[in-house]
Structure formats: C-alpha cells, structure tokens
Design a protein around this motif. Structure first.
Motif, PDB file in Angstrom:
ATOM      1  N   MET A   1     108.036  17.929 -20.381  1.00 62.97           N
ATOM      2  CA  MET A   1     106.623  17.638 -20.638  1.00 62.97           C
ATOM      3  C   MET A   1     106.279  16.224 -20.152  1.00 62.97           C
ATOM      4  N   ILE A   2     105.008  16.018 -19.878  1.00 64.17           N
ATOM      5  CA  ILE A   2     104.559  14.801 -19.203  1.00 64.17           C
ATOM      6  C   ILE A   2     103.605  14.001 -20.080  1.00 64.17           C
ATOM      7  N   VAL A   3     103.744  12.676 -20.051  1.00 63.50           N
ATOM      8  CA  VAL A   3     102.755  11.767 -20.615  1.00 63.50           C
ATOM      9  C   VAL A   3     101.983  11.166 -19.444  1.00 63.50           C
ATOM     10  N   ASP A   4     100.710  11.426 -19.390  1.00 66.20           N
ATOM     11  CA  ASP A   4      99.837  10.931 -18.327  1.00 66.20           C
ATOM     12  C   ASP A   4      99.304   9.565 -18.758  1.00 66.20           C
ATOM     13  N   THR A   5      99.698   8.519 -18.043  1.00 71.61           N
ATOM     14  CA  THR A   5      99.313   7.164 -18.444  1.00 71.61           C
ATOM     15  C   THR A   5      98.052   6.667 -17.749  1.00 71.61           C
ATOM     16  N   HIS A   6      97.332   7.587 -17.061  1.00 70.67           N
ATOM     17  CA  HIS A   6      96.174   7.118 -16.287  1.00 70.67           C
ATOM     18  C   HIS A   6      95.120   8.213 -16.183  1.00 70.67           C
ATOM     19  N   LEU A   7      94.367   8.394 -17.252  1.00 74.43           N
ATOM     20  CA  LEU A   7      93.285   9.376 -17.299  1.00 74.43           C
ATOM     21  C   LEU A   7      91.943   8.653 -17.384  1.00 74.43           C
ATOM     22  N   HIS A   8      91.015   9.030 -16.517  1.00 75.45           N
ATOM     23  CA  HIS A   8      89.643   8.530 -16.599  1.00 75.45           C
ATOM     24  C   HIS A   8      88.726   9.654 -17.067  1.00 75.45           C
ATOM     25  N   LEU A   9      87.872   9.372 -18.022  1.00 75.34           N
ATOM     26  CA  LEU A   9      86.813  10.308 -18.398  1.00 75.34           C
ATOM     27  C   LEU A   9      85.474   9.663 -18.068  1.00 75.34           C
ATOM     28  N   ILE A  10      84.550  10.457 -17.566  1.00 72.96           N
ATOM     29  CA  ILE A  10      83.233   9.947 -17.184  1.00 72.96           C
ATOM     30  C   ILE A  10      82.154  10.731 -17.918  1.00 72.96           C
ATOM     31  N   ASP A  11      81.334  10.022 -18.677  1.00 70.62           N
ATOM     32  CA  ASP A  11      80.220  10.630 -19.405  1.00 70.62           C
ATOM     33  C   ASP A  11      78.992   9.761 -19.171  1.00 70.62           C
ATOM     34  N   ARG A  12      78.186  10.150 -18.195  1.00 73.37           N
ATOM     35  CA  ARG A  12      77.051   9.310 -17.794  1.00 73.37           C
ATOM     36  C   ARG A  12      75.917   9.307 -18.811  1.00 73.37           C
ATOM     37  N   LYS A  13      75.979  10.224 -19.772  1.00 69.86           N
ATOM     38  CA  LYS A  13      74.961  10.214 -20.835  1.00 69.86           C
ATOM     39  C   LYS A  13      75.300   9.153 -21.875  1.00 69.86           C
ATOM     40  N   ALA A  14      76.572   8.859 -22.025  1.00 73.08           N
ATOM     41  CA  ALA A  14      77.009   7.918 -23.057  1.00 73.08           C
ATOM     42  C   ALA A  14      77.202   6.505 -22.534  1.00 73.08           C
ATOM     43  N   LEU A  15      77.570   6.375 -21.245  1.00 74.81           N
ATOM     44  CA  LEU A  15      77.962   5.077 -20.700  1.00 74.81           C
ATOM     45  C   LEU A  15      77.399   4.894 -19.294  1.00 74.81           C
ATOM     46  N   ARG A  16      77.376   3.641 -18.849  1.00 80.73           N
ATOM     47  CA  ARG A  16      76.879   3.322 -17.514  1.00 80.73           C
ATOM     48  C   ARG A  16      78.033   2.906 -16.595  1.00 80.73           C
ATOM     49  N   TYR A  17      78.031   3.446 -15.382  1.00 81.44           N
ATOM     50  CA  TYR A  17      79.093   3.198 -14.409  1.00 81.44           C
ATOM     51  C   TYR A  17      78.447   2.786 -13.083  1.00 81.44           C
ATOM     52  N   PRO A  18      78.121   1.524 -12.899  1.00 87.27           N
ATOM     53  CA  PRO A  18      77.383   1.102 -11.701  1.00 87.27           C
ATOM     54  C   PRO A  18      78.074   1.477 -10.387  1.00 87.27           C
ATOM     55  N   TRP A  19      79.388   1.463 -10.350  1.00 93.44           N
ATOM     56  CA  TRP A  19      80.125   1.694  -9.113  1.00 93.44           C
ATOM     57  C   TRP A  19      80.063   3.144  -8.632  1.00 93.44           C
ATOM     58  N   LEU A  20      79.719   4.080  -9.514  1.00 91.50           N
ATOM     59  CA  LEU A  20      79.730   5.492  -9.129  1.00 91.50           C
ATOM     60  C   LEU A  20      78.733   5.812  -8.022  1.00 91.50           C
ATOM     61  N   LYS A  21      77.668   5.040  -7.928  1.00 89.47           N
ATOM     62  CA  LYS A  21      76.669   5.299  -6.886  1.00 89.47           C
ATOM     63  C   LYS A  21      77.279   5.200  -5.491  1.00 89.47           C
ATOM     64  N   GLY A  22      78.345   4.435  -5.366  1.00 96.81           N
ATOM     65  CA  GLY A  22      79.000   4.276  -4.072  1.00 96.81           C
ATOM     66  C   GLY A  22      80.069   5.313  -3.801  1.00 96.81           C
ATOM     67  N   VAL A  23      80.337   6.193  -4.753  1.00100.23           N
ATOM     68  CA  VAL A  23      81.361   7.241  -4.588  1.00100.23           C
ATOM     69  C   VAL A  23      80.753   8.567  -5.028  1.00100.23           C
ATOM     70  N   PRO A  24      79.952   9.187  -4.183  1.00 97.56           N
ATOM     71  CA  PRO A  24      79.222  10.406  -4.579  1.00 97.56           C
ATOM     72  C   PRO A  24      80.122  11.514  -5.121  1.00 97.56           C
ATOM     73  N   ALA A  25      81.331  11.632  -4.612  1.00 98.94           N
ATOM     74  CA  ALA A  25      82.223  12.712  -5.059  1.00 98.94           C
ATOM     75  C   ALA A  25      82.630  12.566  -6.516  1.00 98.94           C
ATOM     76  N   LEU A  26      82.525  11.362  -7.045  1.00 96.77           N
ATOM     77  CA  LEU A  26      82.891  11.120  -8.445  1.00 96.77           C
ATOM     78  C   LEU A  26      81.676  10.852  -9.333  1.00 96.77           C
ATOM     79  N   ASP A  27      80.498  10.877  -8.740  1.00 97.71           N
ATOM     80  CA  ASP A  27      79.289  10.537  -9.489  1.00 97.71           C
ATOM     81  C   ASP A  27      78.773  11.759 -10.268  1.00 97.71           C
ATOM     82  N   CYS A  28      79.596  12.208 -11.203  1.00 97.31           N
ATOM     83  CA  CYS A  28      79.234  13.308 -12.095  1.00 97.31           C
ATOM     84  C   CYS A  28      80.104  13.196 -13.342  1.00 97.31           C
TER      85      CYS A  28
END
Length: 279
Positions: A1-28
């Motif tokens: 079994m694996i421990v994943d030490t690097h998970l990102h969650l993105i919730d644009r309703k709860a938080l602001r991520y200014p950099w996402l505008k420059g990476v359309p594939a992740l802007d969701c």
C-alpha cells in the motif's frame, strides 16, 4: 500500500488560486472524492495534502478547508503540508500558532514563482531556521537553476528537515540530465534533505513517455539519497498533464521491479509514515 505525500485539491468556490488562469488544463475543481476513486484503485491508503499556492489571504482558510475534508468518513487525507511566507515579519507568531495543530505536518513556500533571491533574504532564512525542533518539514519546490540557493538555505538551517519536491524538477521532455544529475548528487550529500519521487510525469512528453523515459531521473534520485531518504508523491491533479495518477503508479511499480520488498516499502509508505509521524 502507498502513502501519497503530494496531493493537491482545488475548490474554486471555497478558495482563490490566482495562478490557475495561466494553466487552463488545471483551472477547474479537483475534489477529494474524484481523487479517492483513482487512489484506492492504485493502492493508496493515505495522503498528505500539499498546499496549492492559494491567494495569500486564503492560506489559513485552505488549511481549515482541507482539515474539514479529512474528518469526513472515508477520507484519505492524513495531514497537510501548508503554505507559509517566511519572508514576512509575522512568520514567528504564525508558526507558533500553527505548530499547535497536529494536522499540520510541514510547510512549503513555492520558490519557482518568486524572484530567485527570495530565499537569500536574511528574514526568510531566519524564519525558516525557526522550524527546527518542531518536528515539521519544509518542502523545497525549486527549478534546476535555483538549486544553488536551495542548497545554501539547507546549509544555513541544518536542524530543519527539508524535502526536495519532484526529483528536483528535471527537464525530462528535453532529455536534459546535466547539470541536474550533479545538482541532485550534491543536494543529497546534505543529511537533512529527503528526496520526493513525484511530479516527473508532468515534465515528460505526455504523448510518448514510458517508464524507461522516467528511469534515469527516478533511479538517480533514489541512488543519490538512498532508500531511507526518499518518499513518493502522486502530484494529483498536476500528474493529469502527463497521463494521470494510475499511469504514474503503474510506472512507479515498473521502475521498482528490481528493488527488494523492504526498499519498496520504504519508498512507498514507510519513510513517509516515519518522517511525518503518521503511525
């Protein structure tokens, strides 16, 4: 079994991520439930959330948001590496407050999105040194040309446990191994640094990479740091830019085919559980 030490969650309703505008594939939105479906199929049993460089005003909110997710039934989230600003005078008071929260396992300040000399600032260095003795880590997310500054920071804070993200961010797409190989070997000579085997599929050609494409970079990082000083990270959803989580896990197992059972255990779960006191 694996421990994943690097998970990102993105919730644009709860938080602001200014950099996402420059990476359309992740802007969701990328939710825990979406991640967990793939993660369980891949044999991931626990994950540490890695800060997502939210708007500075949302740093505390990001930690609270992810901690709330961790308390839901069936959550894979076992802790968080949270965003910080060592360049600011208020860092010591902030650190004292955050240290009281056992959900927090460490800190990161993404350094490849700021001037190269930020980590050379006296206040930045003094504040990073304050992490010593806390049992908390500091992730280094730097580009190859910033490794000199990263090593200087490590040398000035010998009692802080650092984690080098993404195998030092090699340019795999270009097949560039130098001076990256020499830089990794030099960084690994510092005993207070752990190498994170993560992120590499996003730096390879998404349409053509294979396990053999990644092998020189992954194997060199493991060889340089040794099996006791490496951890594994999925880097979801950034890994979707290079094939996705399941493809990265499959490639990892292929790359580890010659390793012993104990070596695989250390990289995939054991070292992470020890480093971040995950039980």
């Amino acid at each position: 079994m694996i421990v994943d030490t690097h998970l990102h969650l993105i919730d644009r309703k709860a938080l602001r991520y200014p950099w996402l505008k420059g990476v359309p594939a992740l802007d969701c939105d990328f939710s825990h439930d979406e991640y967990a479906t793939e993660a369980r199929r891949a044999g991931i049993e626990a994950a540490l959330h890695m800060e997502v460089d939210v708007d500075p005003a949302d740093i505390a909110a990001e930690t609270a948001h992810v901690e709330a997710l961790s308390k839901r039934p069936g959550s894979l989230i076992a802790g968080a590496i949270v965003s910080c600003r060592p360049e600011e005078p208020g860092f010591p008071a902030w650190l004292d407050a955050v240290k009281a929260n056992p959900f927090v396992k460490g800190f990161r300040r993404v350094l490849h999105v700021v001037p190269d000399d930020l980590s050379e600032d006296v206040l930045f260095r003094e504040n990073v040194k304050r992490i010593a003795g806390s049992g908390l880590t500091f992730d280094l997310c730097v580009l190859p040309h910033q490794m000199k500054q990263a090593m200087a920071l490590v040398d000035l804070a010998p009692d802080v446990q650092f984690v080098l993200d993404h195998c030092g961010v090699p340019d795999i797409k270009a097949g560039a191994e130098h001076p990256w190989r020499e830089q990794i070997a030099e960084m690994a000579r510092r005993p207070n640094v752990v190498g994170k085997i993560s992120g590499v599929v996003a730096y390879a050609d998404a349409g053509t990479w294979t396990a053999e494409t990644l092998r020189p970079y992954v194997e060199h990082t493991i060889r340089a740091f040794g099996w006791d000083r490496v951890v594994w990270g999925g880097d979801w959803p950034v890994c979707t830019l290079g094939g996705g989580l399941l493809a990265w896990v499959a490639a990892t197992h292929a790359l580890l085919s010659g390793a012993s059972e104990e070596e695989r255990r250390k990289l995939l779960s054991g070292n992470a559980r020890r480093l971040w006191r995950m039980g």
